[in-house]
Write an enzyme that holds these catalytic residues in place. Structure first.
Site, PDB file in Angstrom:
ATOM      1  N   HIS A   1      66.719   6.356  32.651  1.00  0.00           N
ATOM      2  CA  HIS A   1      67.874   7.144  32.211  1.00  0.00           C
ATOM      3  C   HIS A   1      69.045   6.246  31.812  1.00  0.00           C
ATOM      4  O   HIS A   1      69.881   6.636  30.984  1.00  0.00           O
ATOM      5  CB  HIS A   1      68.302   8.122  33.303  1.00  0.00           C
ATOM      6  CG  HIS A   1      68.988   9.343  32.764  1.00  0.00           C
ATOM      7  ND1 HIS A   1      68.351  10.268  31.968  1.00  0.00           N
ATOM      8  CD2 HIS A   1      70.263   9.783  32.885  1.00  0.00           C
ATOM      9  CE1 HIS A   1      69.195  11.227  31.630  1.00  0.00           C
ATOM     10  NE2 HIS A   1      70.371  10.955  32.172  1.00  0.00           N
TER      11      HIS A   1
ATOM     12  N   ARG B   1      69.091   5.636  28.150  1.00  0.00           N
ATOM     13  CA  ARG B   1      69.722   6.734  27.400  1.00  0.00           C
ATOM     14  C   ARG B   1      71.239   6.601  27.457  1.00  0.00           C
ATOM     15  O   ARG B   1      71.928   6.786  26.447  1.00  0.00           O
ATOM     16  CB  ARG B   1      69.248   8.063  27.994  1.00  0.00           C
ATOM     17  CG  ARG B   1      69.926   9.311  27.423  1.00  0.00           C
ATOM     18  CD  ARG B   1      69.225  10.538  28.020  1.00  0.00           C
ATOM     19  NE  ARG B   1      70.062  11.721  28.063  1.00  0.00           N
ATOM     20  CZ  ARG B   1      70.146  12.610  27.073  1.00  0.00           C
ATOM     21  NH1 ARG B   1      69.495  12.415  25.946  1.00  0.00           N
ATOM     22  NH2 ARG B   1      70.890  13.689  27.200  1.00  0.00           N
TER      23      ARG B   1
ATOM     24  N   TYR C   1      81.270   9.308  28.212  1.00  0.00           N
ATOM     25  CA  TYR C   1      81.010   7.999  27.626  1.00  0.00           C
ATOM     26  C   TYR C   1      82.269   7.344  27.081  1.00  0.00           C
ATOM     27  O   TYR C   1      82.321   6.134  26.921  1.00  0.00           O
ATOM     28  CB  TYR C   1      79.942   8.108  26.527  1.00  0.00           C
ATOM     29  CG  TYR C   1      78.605   8.501  27.094  1.00  0.00           C
ATOM     30  CD1 TYR C   1      77.849   7.590  27.826  1.00  0.00           C
ATOM     31  CD2 TYR C   1      78.111   9.786  26.951  1.00  0.00           C
ATOM     32  CE1 TYR C   1      76.632   7.953  28.382  1.00  0.00           C
ATOM     33  CE2 TYR C   1      76.907  10.150  27.499  1.00  0.00           C
ATOM     34  CZ  TYR C   1      76.168   9.237  28.218  1.00  0.00           C
ATOM     35  OH  TYR C   1      74.974   9.606  28.770  1.00  0.00           O
TER      36      TYR C   1
ATOM     37  N   LYS D   1      66.320  20.323  27.193  1.00  0.00           N
ATOM     38  CA  LYS D   1      66.524  21.263  28.282  1.00  0.00           C
ATOM     39  C   LYS D   1      66.654  22.683  27.750  1.00  0.00           C
ATOM     40  O   LYS D   1      67.253  22.923  26.711  1.00  0.00           O
ATOM     41  CB  LYS D   1      67.787  20.890  29.068  1.00  0.00           C
ATOM     42  CG  LYS D   1      67.641  19.632  29.915  1.00  0.00           C
ATOM     43  CD  LYS D   1      68.871  19.410  30.767  1.00  0.00           C
ATOM     44  CE  LYS D   1      68.685  18.237  31.721  1.00  0.00           C
ATOM     45  NZ  LYS D   1      69.873  18.017  32.573  1.00  0.00           N
TER      46      LYS D   1
ATOM     47  N   ARG E   1      65.657  11.659  26.809  1.00  0.00           N
ATOM     48  CA  ARG E   1      65.318  11.723  28.235  1.00  0.00           C
ATOM     49  C   ARG E   1      63.846  11.341  28.354  1.00  0.00           C
ATOM     50  O   ARG E   1      63.058  11.541  27.425  1.00  0.00           O
ATOM     51  CB  ARG E   1      65.530  13.131  28.785  1.00  0.00           C
ATOM     52  CG  ARG E   1      66.959  13.657  28.653  1.00  0.00           C
ATOM     53  CD  ARG E   1      67.024  15.113  29.136  1.00  0.00           C
ATOM     54  NE  ARG E   1      68.377  15.657  29.077  1.00  0.00           N
ATOM     55  CZ  ARG E   1      68.876  16.333  28.034  1.00  0.00           C
ATOM     56  NH1 ARG E   1      68.104  16.559  26.972  1.00  0.00           N
ATOM     57  NH2 ARG E   1      70.118  16.778  28.047  1.00  0.00           N
TER      58      ARG E   1
ATOM     59  N   HIS F   1      73.357  17.483  24.314  1.00  0.00           N
ATOM     60  CA  HIS F   1      74.270  18.049  25.305  1.00  0.00           C
ATOM     61  C   HIS F   1      74.776  19.402  24.816  1.00  0.00           C
ATOM     62  O   HIS F   1      75.201  19.533  23.664  1.00  0.00           O
ATOM     63  CB  HIS F   1      75.471  17.124  25.531  1.00  0.00           C
ATOM     64  CG  HIS F   1      75.152  15.904  26.333  1.00  0.00           C
ATOM     65  ND1 HIS F   1      75.949  14.786  26.345  1.00  0.00           N
ATOM     66  CD2 HIS F   1      74.111  15.620  27.159  1.00  0.00           C
ATOM     67  CE1 HIS F   1      75.418  13.871  27.144  1.00  0.00           C
ATOM     68  NE2 HIS F   1      74.305  14.362  27.641  1.00  0.00           N
TER      69      HIS F   1
END
Length: 307
Positions: A253, A256, A288, A185, A163, A279
């Site tokens: 983004h 990514r 994806y 995150k 990110r 994730h």
């Protein structure tokens, strides 16, 4: 704001819930801010809906119809399903906190379903477009160290799947010979392989950078020496879109997204890609697979004589 519409007792529980989310569940600051805002909107609605201060008694007597009325009002205000789902998540989190601590409980939430969301597919660049975005960076900037800086950042987005906030937070301490230590995150740390091309781009930038950088400082800096703003990389991608004729979806983004899509298209393992992207849930990464299937269908429609 909630202090004006809630009882002092409930306000104390709200503060304790937010502390719990930050220190125990370690939610990201922006997520915390969104949860606080969502719950404040719900309590503001309840105050008007019931005609008084909102307290534990109010919450304990909630009906499913009251909660549905809140979401109906939000939807009438043109709030999207994704935002409504997050609001419901915040409300459930707070009520879950109250129930776990034996403070209050309600059965009304059990009758509320999460709003259905249309899940848009990420817009990945082609391999050629992604490579062009990296190599053409130095053609748009006359200052060598800034050109090298932007190329290094863009290389990290596509070459390591970071990110933009993760890339701009990297320090020398995070750089190792073969890997990067990335803080994502919620403060979660992961190790990401550093391919030679990306490592070389970072090394070139560090050699040219005129600033003295301590090991614990973010390595990417602005012209005046402060931390590099994400906005500058967004503007660089906008320049590249114009210069190379890239699609409007070519954003930081999207690089990514391209990283994950191209890995999957070359036979990458979904679990491994989940780890590389940071994730928390495999279901987030599974989007994806739909992207790759869509690419195959596009190729089929364009090339097969019976398509």
């Amino acid at each position: 704001m909630t202090a004006l519409i809630t009882t002092p007792e409930l306000q104390q529980h709200l503060s304790a819930w937010l502390r719990d989310l930050g220190s125990v569940r370690r939610l990201a600051p922006k997520t915390l801010e969104a949860y606080q805002r969502d719950l404040s909107q719900f309590l503001t609605f309840l105050s008007g809906h019931t005609g008084g201060l909102v307290g534990l008694k109010t919450l304990g007597e909630l009906r499913a119809a009251d909660i549905r009325a809140f979401f109906s009002e939000r939807r009438a205000g043109d709030v999207g399903s994704r935002s409504l789902a997050r609001s419901l998540s915040a409300i459930r989190s707070f009520f879950g906190y109250l129930e776990r601590h034996g403070i209050a409980r309600t059965e009304a939430l059990n009758a509320i379903r999460t709003p259905k969301q249309s899940r848009g597919l990420p817009k990945a660049l082609t391999i050629l477009e992604a490579r062009s975005a990296i190599t053409a960076t130095d053609e748009l900037e006359d200052t060598p160290w800034i050109a090298a800086r932007d190329m290094a950042v863009i290389s990290l987005l596509y070459g390591a799947g970071l990110r933009i906030s993760e890339a701009l937070a990297l320090t020398r301490l995070d750089l190792e010979a073969e890997t990067l230590r990335v803080t994502g995150k919620g403060g979660k740390t992961r190790m990401v392989p550093l391919i030679p091309q990306v490592r070389q781009a970072i090394g070139t930038y560090l050699d040219l950078c005129p600033m003295h950088l301590s090991p614990s400082e973010p390595i990417f800096r602005g012209k005046k020496g402060g931390p590099l703003s994400p906005r500058l990389i967004q503007l660089r991608l906008a320049q590249l879109r114009g210069a190379l004729g890239l699609p409007p979806s070519a954003t930081p983004h999207a690089l990514r997204h391209s990283f994950a899509t191209h890995l999957l298209g070359r036979g990458g393992d979904l679990r491994a890609i989940q780890e590389l992207l940071g994730h928390a849930s495999l279901s987030t990464t599974q989007i994806y697979t739909a992207v790759d299937t869509e690419r195959l269908l596009d190729a089929y429609r364009a090339a097969h004589p019976r398509a």
